[in-house]
Design a protein around this motif. Structure first.
Motif, PDB file in Angstrom:
ATOM      1  N   THR A 150     -12.581  -2.255  -2.214  1.00 24.59           N
ATOM      2  CA  THR A 150     -12.135  -2.932  -0.823  1.00 24.59           C
ATOM      3  C   THR A 150     -10.753  -3.173  -0.962  1.00 24.59           C
ATOM      4  OG1 THR A 150     -12.308  -5.225  -1.902  1.00 24.59           O
ATOM      5  CG2 THR A 150     -14.217  -4.143  -0.896  1.00 24.59           C
ATOM      6  N   SER A 151     -10.022  -2.958   0.323  1.00 19.16           N
ATOM      7  CA  SER A 151      -8.747  -2.974   0.504  1.00 19.16           C
ATOM      8  C   SER A 151      -8.296  -4.411   0.097  1.00 19.16           C
ATOM      9  CB  SER A 151      -8.300  -2.582   1.786  1.00 19.16           C
ATOM     10  OG  SER A 151      -8.712  -3.462   2.705  1.00 19.16           O
ATOM     11  N   THR A 152      -6.811  -4.661  -0.268  1.00 19.03           N
ATOM     12  CA  THR A 152      -6.577  -5.985  -0.708  1.00 19.03           C
ATOM     13  C   THR A 152      -6.178  -6.703   0.311  1.00 19.03           C
ATOM     14  OG1 THR A 152      -4.117  -5.235  -0.839  1.00 19.03           O
ATOM     15  CG2 THR A 152      -5.478  -4.953  -2.901  1.00 19.03           C
ATOM     16  N   ALA A 153      -6.146  -7.772   0.257  1.00 18.88           N
ATOM     17  CA  ALA A 153      -5.782  -8.869   1.368  1.00 18.88           C
ATOM     18  C   ALA A 153      -4.374  -8.691   1.942  1.00 18.88           C
ATOM     19  CB  ALA A 153      -5.705 -10.211   0.692  1.00 18.88           C
ATOM     20  N   ALA A 154      -3.479  -8.037   1.185  1.00 21.68           N
ATOM     21  CA  ALA A 154      -2.163  -7.697   1.802  1.00 21.68           C
ATOM     22  C   ALA A 154      -2.233  -6.702   2.818  1.00 21.68           C
ATOM     23  CB  ALA A 154      -1.359  -7.487   0.680  1.00 21.68           C
ATOM     24  N   GLU A 155      -3.168  -5.677   2.607  1.00 21.71           N
ATOM     25  CA  GLU A 155      -3.452  -4.485   3.279  1.00 21.71           C
ATOM     26  C   GLU A 155      -4.109  -4.873   4.548  1.00 21.71           C
ATOM     27  OE1 GLU A 155      -5.264  -1.878   0.706  1.00 21.71           O
ATOM     28  OE2 GLU A 155      -3.435  -1.216  -0.176  1.00 21.71           O
ATOM     29  N   GLU A 156      -5.024  -5.892   4.515  1.00 23.63           N
ATOM     30  CA  GLU A 156      -5.849  -6.272   5.489  1.00 23.63           C
ATOM     31  C   GLU A 156      -4.970  -7.102   6.489  1.00 23.63           C
ATOM     32  OE1 GLU A 156      -9.044  -8.586   3.814  1.00 23.63           O
ATOM     33  OE2 GLU A 156     -10.138  -6.753   3.019  1.00 23.63           O
ATOM     34  N   ALA A 157      -4.033  -7.727   5.883  1.00 23.13           N
ATOM     35  CA  ALA A 157      -3.061  -8.559   6.895  1.00 23.13           C
ATOM     36  C   ALA A 157      -2.046  -7.823   7.747  1.00 23.13           C
ATOM     37  CB  ALA A 157      -2.432  -9.578   6.053  1.00 23.13           C
ATOM     38  N   GLY A 158      -2.069  -6.655   7.206  1.00 22.08           N
ATOM     39  CA  GLY A 158      -1.168  -5.609   8.120  1.00 22.08           C
ATOM     40  C   GLY A 158       0.087  -5.201   7.120  1.00 22.08           C
ATOM     41  N   PRO A 159       1.066  -4.740   7.888  1.00 25.77           N
ATOM     42  CA  PRO A 159       2.471  -4.085   7.170  1.00 25.77           C
ATOM     43  C   PRO A 159       3.149  -5.679   6.592  1.00 25.77           C
ATOM     44  CG  PRO A 159       2.539  -4.034   9.642  1.00 25.77           C
ATOM     45  CD  PRO A 159       1.251  -4.398   9.258  1.00 25.77           C
ATOM     46  N   ARG A 160       4.059  -5.464   5.550  1.00 21.54           N
ATOM     47  CA  ARG A 160       4.923  -6.546   5.177  1.00 21.54           C
ATOM     48  C   ARG A 160       5.785  -6.724   6.177  1.00 21.54           C
ATOM     49  NH1 ARG A 160       5.900  -4.229   0.704  1.00 21.54           N
ATOM     50  NH2 ARG A 160       7.690  -3.368   1.291  1.00 21.54           N
ATOM     51  N   PRO A 161       6.053  -8.038   6.545  1.00 21.34           N
ATOM     52  CA  PRO A 161       7.105  -8.556   7.689  1.00 21.34           C
ATOM     53  C   PRO A 161       8.472  -8.210   6.933  1.00 21.34           C
ATOM     54  CG  PRO A 161       5.481 -10.271   7.268  1.00 21.34           C
ATOM     55  CD  PRO A 161       5.207  -9.066   6.184  1.00 21.34           C
ATOM     56  N   GLY A 162       9.419  -7.741   7.742  1.00 23.75           N
ATOM     57  CA  GLY A 162      10.684  -7.704   7.420  1.00 23.75           C
ATOM     58  C   GLY A 162      11.291  -8.731   6.907  1.00 23.75           C
ATOM     59  N   ARG A 163      10.950 -10.118   7.036  1.00 21.84           N
ATOM     60  CA  ARG A 163      11.424 -11.172   6.467  1.00 21.84           C
ATOM     61  C   ARG A 163      11.061 -11.016   4.862  1.00 21.84           C
ATOM     62  NH1 ARG A 163      10.369 -13.502  11.603  1.00 21.84           N
ATOM     63  NH2 ARG A 163      12.139 -14.541  12.587  1.00 21.84           N
ATOM     64  N   VAL A 164      10.078 -11.016   4.595  1.00 24.85           N
ATOM     65  CA  VAL A 164       9.677 -10.839   3.334  1.00 24.85           C
ATOM     66  C   VAL A 164      10.284  -9.788   2.309  1.00 24.85           C
ATOM     67  CG1 VAL A 164       7.726 -10.425   1.834  1.00 24.85           C
ATOM     68  CG2 VAL A 164       7.248 -11.620   4.029  1.00 24.85           C
ATOM     69  N   THR A 165      10.538  -8.723   3.088  1.00 22.32           N
ATOM     70  CA  THR A 165      11.053  -7.663   2.386  1.00 22.32           C
ATOM     71  C   THR A 165      12.772  -7.987   2.252  1.00 22.32           C
ATOM     72  OG1 THR A 165       9.758  -6.019   3.600  1.00 22.32           O
ATOM     73  CG2 THR A 165      11.883  -5.233   2.594  1.00 22.32           C
ATOM     74  N   ALA A 166      13.379  -8.711   3.275  1.00 20.71           N
ATOM     75  CA  ALA A 166      14.703  -8.911   3.106  1.00 20.71           C
ATOM     76  C   ALA A 166      14.898 -10.039   2.114  1.00 20.71           C
ATOM     77  CB  ALA A 166      15.109  -9.844   4.306  1.00 20.71           C
ATOM     78  N   GLY A 193       6.975  -9.688  -7.090  1.00 24.69           N
ATOM     79  CA  GLY A 193       5.817 -10.496  -6.262  1.00 24.69           C
ATOM     80  C   GLY A 193       6.165 -10.523  -4.620  1.00 24.69           C
ATOM     81  N   LEU A 194       7.175 -10.742  -4.285  1.00 23.71           N
ATOM     82  CA  LEU A 194       7.452 -10.790  -2.770  1.00 23.71           C
ATOM     83  C   LEU A 194       7.088  -9.340  -2.236  1.00 23.71           C
ATOM     84  CD1 LEU A 194      10.711 -12.865  -2.316  1.00 23.71           C
ATOM     85  CD2 LEU A 194       8.390 -13.478  -1.718  1.00 23.71           C
ATOM     86  N   ILE A 195       7.455  -8.319  -2.754  1.00 24.25           N
ATOM     87  CA  ILE A 195       7.352  -7.016  -2.369  1.00 24.25           C
ATOM     88  C   ILE A 195       5.784  -6.618  -2.143  1.00 24.25           C
ATOM     89  CG2 ILE A 195       7.426  -4.512  -2.842  1.00 24.25           C
ATOM     90  CD1 ILE A 195       9.722  -5.430  -1.558  1.00 24.25           C
ATOM     91  N   GLY A 196       4.994  -7.317  -3.314  1.00 22.80           N
ATOM     92  CA  GLY A 196       3.594  -7.176  -3.390  1.00 22.80           C
ATOM     93  C   GLY A 196       2.948  -8.124  -2.773  1.00 22.80           C
ATOM     94  N   ARG A 197       3.613  -8.875  -1.898  1.00 21.47           N
ATOM     95  CA  ARG A 197       2.968 -10.092  -1.119  1.00 21.47           C
ATOM     96  C   ARG A 197       1.862 -11.145  -1.792  1.00 21.47           C
ATOM     97  NH1 ARG A 197       1.328  -7.181   4.444  1.00 21.47           N
ATOM     98  NH2 ARG A 197       0.737  -9.493   4.960  1.00 21.47           N
ATOM     99  N   LYS A 198       2.323 -11.664  -3.033  1.00 25.17           N
ATOM    100  CA  LYS A 198       1.895 -12.406  -3.858  1.00 25.17           C
ATOM    101  C   LYS A 198       2.366 -13.799  -3.553  1.00 25.17           C
ATOM    102  CE  LYS A 198       0.254  -8.926  -6.338  1.00 25.17           C
ATOM    103  NZ  LYS A 198      -0.789  -8.417  -6.075  1.00 25.17           N
ATOM    104  N   GLY A 199       1.496 -14.561  -3.279  1.00 20.82           N
ATOM    105  CA  GLY A 199       1.650 -16.161  -2.846  1.00 20.82           C
ATOM    106  C   GLY A 199       2.470 -16.884  -4.128  1.00 20.82           C
ATOM    107  N   TRP A 200       2.232 -16.651  -5.228  1.00 26.10           N
ATOM    108  CA  TRP A 200       3.068 -17.165  -6.301  1.00 26.10           C
ATOM    109  C   TRP A 200       4.280 -16.899  -6.164  1.00 26.10           C
ATOM    110  CZ3 TRP A 200       5.709 -14.016  -9.348  1.00 26.10           C
ATOM    111  CH2 TRP A 200       5.382 -12.734  -9.536  1.00 26.10           C
TER     112      TRP A 200
END
Length: 150
Positions: A10-26, A80-87
């Motif tokens: 199954t796809s990961t939760a990050a993939e299900e939530a859509g693309p990574r927002p620019g704020r997270v990348t920044a 972790g931010l790039i991988g959208r990890k909550g921790w």
């Protein structure tokens, strides 16, 4: 069980939530920038301590190694931010909070550290704003207080 009977992953939760927002990348980019600056500064102090003529060689080497080790916190947070990890938000926020007093002391110095302190302060505040933004919180899957049962 043959390979044809194994269900597709199954796809990961990050993939299900859509693309990574620019704020997270920044925010990840700013954390990585701080981590890289710590590595460069630590390496410079370490090399100068080993090859130059410092007042106290032991302190110079210890300071350089300490900066390099401290660089792990923002670098891991950026990954972790790039991988959208909550921790990852916690270490990223801690890094910015630790950077603010350093920036303040650099700005108060009578040297070339003043412009660096201004840049560090601006980066730390910008990263904090990005990290506490609701879009970032949602993208990292962090739920607010009282929503654990949802």
């Amino acid at each position: 069980m043959s390979s044809e009977q194994i269900p597709a992953p199954t796809s990961t939760a990050a993939e299900e939530a859509g693309p990574r927002p620019g704020r997270v990348t920044a925010a990840a980019a700013l954390a990585a920038l701080e981590g890289l600056a710590l590595v460069v500064g630590g390496a410079w102090i370490l090399v100068e301590g080993l090859t130059g003529h410092p007042d106290d060689r032991t302190s110079a080497v210890t300071g350089g190694v300490t900066l390099i080790v401290l660089a792990l916190l923002p670098l891991l947070a950026a990954r972790g931010l790039i991988g959208r990890k909550g921790w990852s938000r916690g270490p990223a926020v801690i890094t910015q909070i630790m950077a603010l007093p350093v920036a303040y002391n650099m700005v108060r110095a009578d040297s070339l550290a003043v412009p660096s302190g201004i840049v560090l302060g601006v980066v730390a505040v910008a990263a904090l704003v990005l990290l506490v933004n609701p879009t970032t919180t949602q993208a990292l899957g962090i739920r607010g207080p009282g929503s654990a049962e949802k």
